[in-house]
Design a protein around this motif. Structure first.
Motif, mmCIF file in Angstrom:
data_model
loop_
_atom_site.group_PDB
_atom_site.id
_atom_site.type_symbol
_atom_site.label_atom_id
_atom_site.label_comp_id
_atom_site.label_asym_id
_atom_site.label_seq_id
_atom_site.Cartn_x
_atom_site.Cartn_y
_atom_site.Cartn_z
ATOM 1 N N ALA A 42 8.018 24.022 29.741
ATOM 2 C CA ALA A 42 8.732 24.406 29.201
ATOM 3 C C ALA A 42 9.365 25.870 29.744
ATOM 4 O O ALA A 42 9.731 26.645 29.012
ATOM 5 C CB ALA A 42 8.297 24.469 27.555
ATOM 6 N N VAL A 93 11.109 27.950 24.668
ATOM 7 C CA VAL A 93 12.219 26.829 24.062
ATOM 8 C C VAL A 93 13.419 27.253 23.679
ATOM 9 O O VAL A 93 14.700 27.010 24.089
ATOM 10 C CB VAL A 93 11.625 25.424 23.406
ATOM 11 C CG1 VAL A 93 12.716 24.650 23.026
ATOM 12 C CG2 VAL A 93 10.962 24.475 23.965
ATOM 13 N N ALA A 97 16.846 28.335 25.799
ATOM 14 C CA ALA A 97 17.931 27.291 25.192
ATOM 15 C C ALA A 97 19.735 28.631 25.276
ATOM 16 O O ALA A 97 20.353 28.261 25.864
ATOM 17 C CB ALA A 97 18.002 26.176 23.997
ATOM 18 N N TYR A 143 16.537 22.965 20.592
ATOM 19 C CA TYR A 143 17.144 24.240 21.488
ATOM 20 C C TYR A 143 16.788 23.576 22.713
ATOM 21 O O TYR A 143 17.024 23.385 23.347
ATOM 22 C CB TYR A 143 15.569 25.417 21.436
ATOM 23 C CG TYR A 143 16.116 26.071 20.382
ATOM 24 C CD1 TYR A 143 17.039 26.835 20.616
ATOM 25 C CD2 TYR A 143 14.753 26.603 19.248
ATOM 26 C CE1 TYR A 143 17.572 27.929 19.026
ATOM 27 C CE2 TYR A 143 14.621 26.828 18.571
ATOM 28 C CZ TYR A 143 16.215 28.857 18.081
ATOM 29 O OH TYR A 143 16.548 29.136 17.218
ATOM 30 N N ASP A 144 15.677 22.295 22.839
ATOM 31 C CA ASP A 144 15.486 21.342 23.646
ATOM 32 C C ASP A 144 17.238 20.195 23.645
ATOM 33 O O ASP A 144 17.783 20.591 24.898
ATOM 34 C CB ASP A 144 14.737 20.337 23.535
ATOM 35 C CG ASP A 144 13.089 20.478 23.062
ATOM 36 O OD1 ASP A 144 13.129 21.738 24.206
ATOM 37 O OD2 ASP A 144 12.791 20.691 22.156
ATOM 38 N N ASP A 145 17.966 20.160 22.726
ATOM 39 C CA ASP A 145 19.198 19.465 22.810
ATOM 40 C C ASP A 145 19.686 20.419 23.419
ATOM 41 O O ASP A 145 21.011 19.959 23.974
ATOM 42 C CB ASP A 145 19.427 18.492 21.688
ATOM 43 C CG ASP A 145 18.681 17.443 21.150
ATOM 44 O OD1 ASP A 145 18.452 17.046 21.669
ATOM 45 O OD2 ASP A 145 18.873 17.147 20.081
ATOM 46 N N TYR A 147 19.123 23.020 25.817
ATOM 47 C CA TYR A 147 19.104 23.395 26.402
ATOM 48 C C TYR A 147 19.884 22.250 27.749
ATOM 49 O O TYR A 147 20.206 22.380 28.518
ATOM 50 C CB TYR A 147 17.487 23.743 27.160
ATOM 51 C CG TYR A 147 16.969 23.566 28.421
ATOM 52 C CD1 TYR A 147 17.633 24.634 29.184
ATOM 53 C CD2 TYR A 147 16.517 22.654 28.976
ATOM 54 C CE1 TYR A 147 17.311 25.538 30.565
ATOM 55 C CE2 TYR A 147 16.312 22.716 30.294
ATOM 56 C CZ TYR A 147 16.340 24.244 30.879
ATOM 57 O OH TYR A 147 16.316 23.962 31.830
#
Length: 458
Positions: A42, A93, A97, A143-145, A147
């Motif tokens: 990450a 993470v 983002a 945050y993953d989405d 990013y």
């Protein structure tokens, strides 16, 4: 000091050693290692650098305690390393983002400055909407989405900005080119004479193109520039056609056979007129000399002085027979070569063009008239007037600049016709006066500037 996670092979060897020792915190060490790997993926080293370093330090300390058989201490450090690694992952993470999203916002601001809303309105609206969606994801903690979408949006924004920059550069180039072409055409003498009104129609189009460009409507600006360029091209084409037409020789109706007696009377009358004008000019010259002294003998244009004999009789021009410069009807009355050699100097330096030389030509004209050689009398009288005017005027000789006109190229014949009131046959005078520039009389080039000696015929 650098810190790094131990390789999988090293961890496996260490784990086997721990198992053999009994009581070693193998599970805790594996969990800590996995948490560190996840944080590393990450980009925790970049986006949570301090937290990730603390987790690595605890893991290395756990390894050291294990080697010392301090299993309890090793377990505590392994658990601590896992906790810190998980926190660094979560922070990385989030930060990754947010940082990527902020960079995209900066790219979007650049898009606005590049007039993306006008150049590519659909793509501009799409990336603007995507930015708002990513804002919502970050606000909701996804945050993953956020990013993943930001990475894709970064590519789209860079592509949009590159496209806008190219459109702007192309439009600016088109505008600069049409402005330069208009300025050149506006100063062109042929266009001024034959197509000034047509050219003027391009001016408002260029002004509109400039206004549109400054307001960001670069595509419309490029279209207006193209329209203006077409107007300029049409004006140039018209000017060249009209100029070419002006050079065409008018059709001459067939003339009846000449009456020798009538022609002789006309030549006689013309010779009398020329002698009268030459006499008046010579008398004026004498009076001016009495007033001004020797000033009339100085300050002559070098071409009138050096090339006077050539202009009069073709002296120094081996390619042109001297007799060919005298009207056809008078060839039988041309002076013999020996007589001409004695009567006419081969060169007349500037300081030698004097009132006496003018008088000499005038006397030759009178003698030719008395002998019935009226055409020779006209030539001598005109030469006397020409030299007299050189002394009186003391002005700079004329020049001519060769014009670029692919449809009707300049040549020495046409230049002589313009500069010597239709006397195109005097082209060798221009050739010899500019021998340094004209190596071949059939080859002259645009923008060459030729010196034009004073005319033989007034």
């Amino acid at each position: 000091m650098k810190y790094r996670i131990m390789s999988g092979t090293a961890i496996l060897v260490m784990a086997l050693a721990l198992l053999s020792c009994g009581g070693a915190p193998v599970k805790e060490m594996d969990e800590a290692k996995s948490a560190l790997e996840k944080a590393k993926q990450a980009d925790a080293k970049v986006y949570a650098a301090s937290e990730f370093k603390d987790a690595e330090d605890d893991f290395l300390t756990a390894v050291s305690f294990t080697n010392q058989n301090k299993n309890s201490e090793a377990k505590d450090k392994a658990v601590s390393s896992k906790d810190k690694a998980e926190k660094s992952y979560a922070l990385a993470v989030e930060n990754r983002a947010k940082v990527t999203h902020e960079k995209n916002k900066e790219l979007f601001v650049l898009s606005e400055s590049l007039y993306a809303s006008k150049i590519s309105p659909e793509e501009y609206a799409a990336v603007k909407s995507e930015l708002a969606a990513i804002d919502a994801l970050i606000a909701g903690g996804s945050y993953d989405d956020a990013y993943a979408k930001s990475v894709d949006l970064d590519k789209r924004l860079n592509a949009l900005n590159s496209s806008c920059q190219k459109e702007i550069a192309d439009s600016k180039k088109a505008l600069d080119n049409v402005q330069s072409r208009y300025q050149w055409a506006e100063k062109n003498d042929i266009v001024k004479k034959y197509a000034a009104a047509d050219l003027e129609k391009a001016k408002p189009l260029i002004a509109e193109a400039d206004t549109l460009f400054k307001s960001g409507d670069v595509k419309l600006s490029a279209q207006k520039s193209a329209e203006a360029d077409k107007v300029i091209a049409d004006a140039l084409e018209k000017a060249n056609a009209e100029y070419k037409k002006s050079l065409e020789k008018p059709k001459v109706d067939p003339q009846p056979d000449p009456d020798p007696k009538k022609d002789e009377l006309l030549d006689k009358k013309k010779a009398e007129d020329e002698l009268k004008k030459a006499n008046e000019l010579m008398e004026k010259l004498k009076k001016d000399k009495e007033k001004k002294g020797s000033l009339l003998d100085g300050g002559l244009h070098e071409f009138a002085a050096v090339y006077a004999p050539m202009i009069a009789f073709g002296q120094g021009m081996p390619q042109i027979e001297a007799s060919s410069l005298i009207p056809e009807t008078n060839k039988s009355q041309v002076l013999t070569p020996d007589e001409k050699e004695n009567l006419i100097p081969k060169e007349v330096p500037e300081e030698e063009v004097t009132v006496e030389l003018v008088e000499k030509y005038y006397l030759l004209a009178e003698e030719a008239y008395a002998d019935g050689e009226y055409l020779d009398a006209i030539d001598f009288a005109r030469e006397a007037m020409r030299l007299a005017e050189i002394l009186m005027n003391k002005q700079e000789g004329k020049t001519y600049t060769v014009v670029l006109n692919p449809a009707d190229r300049d040549c020495l014949w046409k230049i002589a016709a313009r500069m010597y009131d239709g006397s195109a046959w005097m082209w060798p005078i221009i050739w010899k006066a500019n021998a340094g520039q004209i190596k071949d009389p059939d080859l002259i080039y645009p923008d060459q500037v030729f010196k034009i000696p004073p005319s033989l015929v007034k």
